[in-house]
Enzyme design. Structure first.
Site, PDB file in Angstrom:
ATOM      1  N   HIS A 158     -93.051  45.312 -20.766  1.00 25.41           N
ATOM      2  CA  HIS A 158     -92.316  44.446 -22.063  1.00 25.41           C
ATOM      3  C   HIS A 158     -91.101  45.045 -21.874  1.00 25.41           C
ATOM      4  CE1 HIS A 158     -96.976  44.131 -22.969  1.00 25.41           C
ATOM      5  NE2 HIS A 158     -96.498  45.456 -22.148  1.00 25.41           N
ATOM      6  N   SER A 279     -62.649  35.867 -22.598  1.00 26.26           N
ATOM      7  CA  SER A 279     -62.652  35.960 -23.620  1.00 26.26           C
ATOM      8  C   SER A 279     -61.282  35.430 -24.391  1.00 26.26           C
ATOM      9  CB  SER A 279     -63.223  36.648 -24.801  1.00 26.26           C
ATOM     10  OG  SER A 279     -62.979  36.236 -26.074  1.00 26.26           O
ATOM     11  N   LYS A 285     -63.170  41.842 -23.372  1.00 22.46           N
ATOM     12  CA  LYS A 285     -65.052  41.059 -22.147  1.00 22.46           C
ATOM     13  C   LYS A 285     -64.848  40.113 -21.081  1.00 22.46           C
ATOM     14  CE  LYS A 285     -68.035  39.387 -24.739  1.00 22.46           C
ATOM     15  NZ  LYS A 285     -68.633  38.264 -25.687  1.00 22.46           N
ATOM     16  N   GLU A 292     -75.112  32.396 -17.324  1.00 28.89           N
ATOM     17  CA  GLU A 292     -75.534  31.705 -17.841  1.00 28.89           C
ATOM     18  C   GLU A 292     -75.599  30.501 -17.781  1.00 28.89           C
ATOM     19  OE1 GLU A 292     -73.289  33.399 -22.015  1.00 28.89           O
ATOM     20  OE2 GLU A 292     -71.803  34.051 -19.862  1.00 28.89           O
ATOM     21  N   LYS A 327     -84.885   7.786  -9.612  1.00 32.19           N
ATOM     22  CA  LYS A 327     -84.065   8.068  -8.495  1.00 32.19           C
ATOM     23  C   LYS A 327     -82.921   9.280  -9.536  1.00 32.19           C
ATOM     24  CE  LYS A 327     -84.069   4.098  -7.235  1.00 32.19           C
ATOM     25  NZ  LYS A 327     -85.686   4.330  -7.326  1.00 32.19           N
TER      26      LYS A 327
HETATM   27  N1  ARG Z   1     -84.551  -0.649  -7.397  1.00 32.10           N
HETATM   28  C1  ARG Z   1     -85.845  -0.444  -7.350  1.00 32.10           C
HETATM   29  C2  ARG Z   1     -86.388   0.608  -7.524  1.00 32.10           C
HETATM   30  O1  ARG Z   1     -85.932   1.406  -7.595  1.00 32.10           O
HETATM   31  C3  ARG Z   1     -86.270  -0.921  -6.003  1.00 32.10           C
HETATM   32  C4  ARG Z   1     -87.680  -1.800  -6.048  1.00 32.10           C
HETATM   33  C5  ARG Z   1     -87.061  -3.126  -6.672  1.00 32.10           C
HETATM   34  N2  ARG Z   1     -88.452  -3.887  -6.974  1.00 32.10           N
HETATM   35  C6  ARG Z   1     -88.733  -4.805  -7.678  1.00 32.10           C
HETATM   36  N3  ARG Z   1     -89.854  -5.040  -7.637  1.00 32.10           N
HETATM   37  N4  ARG Z   1     -88.060  -5.316  -8.331  1.00 32.10           N
HETATM   38  O2  ARG Z   1     -87.222   0.872  -8.046  1.00 32.10           O
END
Ligand code: ARG
Length: 465
Positions: A158, A279, A285, A292, A327
């Site tokens: 705590h 600062s 500071k 952070e 991605k």
């Molecule tokens: N650039 C696409 C992805 O990252 C690759 C797969 C594409 N497949 C498709 N049917 N358009 O998912």
């Protein structure tokens, strides 16, 4: 220009919409994985008698040269040709080098499984690097633990003083959490250890590909269970983002502790000048900006996990273009995590413990549990001991005094069980020395834990070499 799918269409796609759907600018990171997957696929096609040895040889040579060129000069993997994604880039490059043989590479294969295999290959080579970086952060805690020696500090619950611990015990508590992150990444490696190829676009492939041989070539230990699942499965991206999120939560908590403990209010550790900023206005500071930022960036990685789960939840079975969103989240989580691991290791590695301050904070009323244990040793039930010590603490708070200022007579006003030995029994050092379990702050236990952590680091290093 021609795309991988142009035949079906009378005209070109709208340029802006094509750019909107293109993933090249981020999936170019999968370059070497895509080439690797394609080399294995070509070999698989040749073994199945689908490609002639001549064509397979030409493809292998072409892909090898593309890989060499891309590795030697990353600017080669550029969007100068307007490729939709990295798969289109590699195929176009191949065809431009070897012509018709290159046009046979995609036989029986889909980009849906290609991206699934590329991403798995990518993670298989990147996860060990992240595990090594976690090792770097653990090493910085171990270095600081060595430097802290037998210094004592209060532990907190705590955020109130709880019981004395060794500073090194506190540091190893964070190391324990980081080691779980390494294990969690190993679990992600186990999850992705599965060959998606052979799944085609969704229904499987009509060519006699030896998927077991292909799996062995690419270093996978098993074959995906179901081609439809492969087409739409990005669970492993969520697993990685979860590992990254918890990893960032751990770094954020380390950052928070050191932001507090290096403040004027605590003064337990001194931040290296090189790990702080000043600062523009207030000359006195010394701000812990890197810590952070580590704390702040945890929100961003957790956001990637939450966002990705939401993206997946409404998708119908099979591939959907929504999946392309995996991605940028994954790569940013990886970059952010690695950046924060490096920053944490560097800041923690430069901290100086202030043993005089931490020891002082570790003495006083936080020894109350030890006083209760003293009475238990003399036969009093713990509940009664707790009661006795509670009222003693209330008195000392009122008188603004500590246990060490009490005479034996004063001790005995609270219980006849207190003897002369109470004065030497109730000290921070005795408190930690009395602990008996291997996970405790007992000096012997902590020394063993520190040694075990060093062996773990060596083992992590050995696996990396
Ligand atoms: N650039 C696409 C992805 O990252 C690759 C797969 C594409 N497949 C498709 N049917 N358009 O998912």
């Amino acid at each position: 220009m021609a795309h991988l799918w142009s035949g079906r269409f009378a005209g070109d796609p709208d340029a802006e919409l094509f750019a909107f759907g293109s993933s090249f600018r981020f999936d170019r990171r999968l370059f070497e994985d895509d080439v690797r997957g394609s080399r294995a696929w070509a070999a698989g096609l040749a073994r199945a008698g689908v490609l002639s040895a001549t064509d397979a040889g030409a493809i292998e040579k072409g892909l090898r040269e593309i890989l060499e060129q891309g590795l030697a000069d990353p600017s080669f993997v550029s969007d100068a040709h307007g490729d939709e994604d990295i798969h289109a880039f590699v195929e176009r490059e191949l065809i431009s080098r070897i012509g018709d043989a290159g046009r046979r590479l995609h036989t029986g294969r889909s980009r849906n499984e290609q991206v699934a295999v590329d991403l798995r290959l990518y993670l298989k080579r990147r996860i060990p690097a992240i595990q090594r970086a976690i090792g770097g952060a653990v090493q910085s805690l171990v270095t600081l633990a060595d430097l802290s020696g037998d210094a004592l500090m209060p532990s907190y619950t705590h955020l109130r003083r709880a019981q004395p611990v060794l500073v090194s015990h506190f540091l190893l508590s964070h190391s324990a959490a980081l080691r779980r992150d390494v294990d969690r990444l190993s679990a992600v490696l186990a999850e992705i250890d599965e060959l998606p190829l052979g799944s085609g676009a969704i229904a499987g492939t009509s060519y006699g590909i030896d998927v077991n041989g292909l799996a062995a070539d690419l270093g996978f230990s098993r074959i995906a269970r179901n081609s439809m699942d492969v087409s739409g499965d990005r669970d492993f991206v969520a697993s990685f983002l979860h590992a990254a999120s918890l990893g960032m939560v751990h770094l954020s908590r380390i950052a928070e502790d050191f932001i507090l403990f290096t403040s004027e209010e605590f003064g337990f550790f001194e931040l290296a000048d090189s790990a702080a900023t000043g600062s523009s206005l207030m000359p006195q500071k010394k701000n812990p900006d890197p810590l952070e930022l580590v704390r702040g960036k945890s929100g961003r990685v957790i956001g990637h996990l939450a966002g990705w789960l939401v993206t997946m939840k409404g998708l119908p079975a099979g591939y959907n273009k929504d999946l392309q969103e995996d991605k940028e989240s994954l790569f940013d989580a990886e970059d952010t995590w690695l950046g924060c691991l490096g920053a944490t290791a560097s800041v923690v590695g430069g901290l100086k413990p202030n043993a005089a301050v931490t020891a002082k904070a570790a003495s006083g009323l936080l020894l109350a549990t030890d006083v209760a244990d003293y009475l238990v040793a003399k036969g009093l039930p713990f509940r009664d001991a707790h009661e006795v010590v509670g009222s003693l603490v209330r008195r000392l708070l009122g008188e603004k005094r500590g246990f060490d200022e009490l005479s034996v007579a004063e001790w005995r006003e609270h219980s006849p069980l207190f003897d002369e030995d109470v004065r030497s029994a109730i000290t921070p050092l005795r408190s930690i020395e009395k602990k008996q379990t291997p996970q405790s702050t007992a000096p012997g236990a902590v020394a063993a834990a520190l040694a075990e952590t060093k062996r773990w680091l060596l083992e992590l290093q050995r696996k990396a070499d």
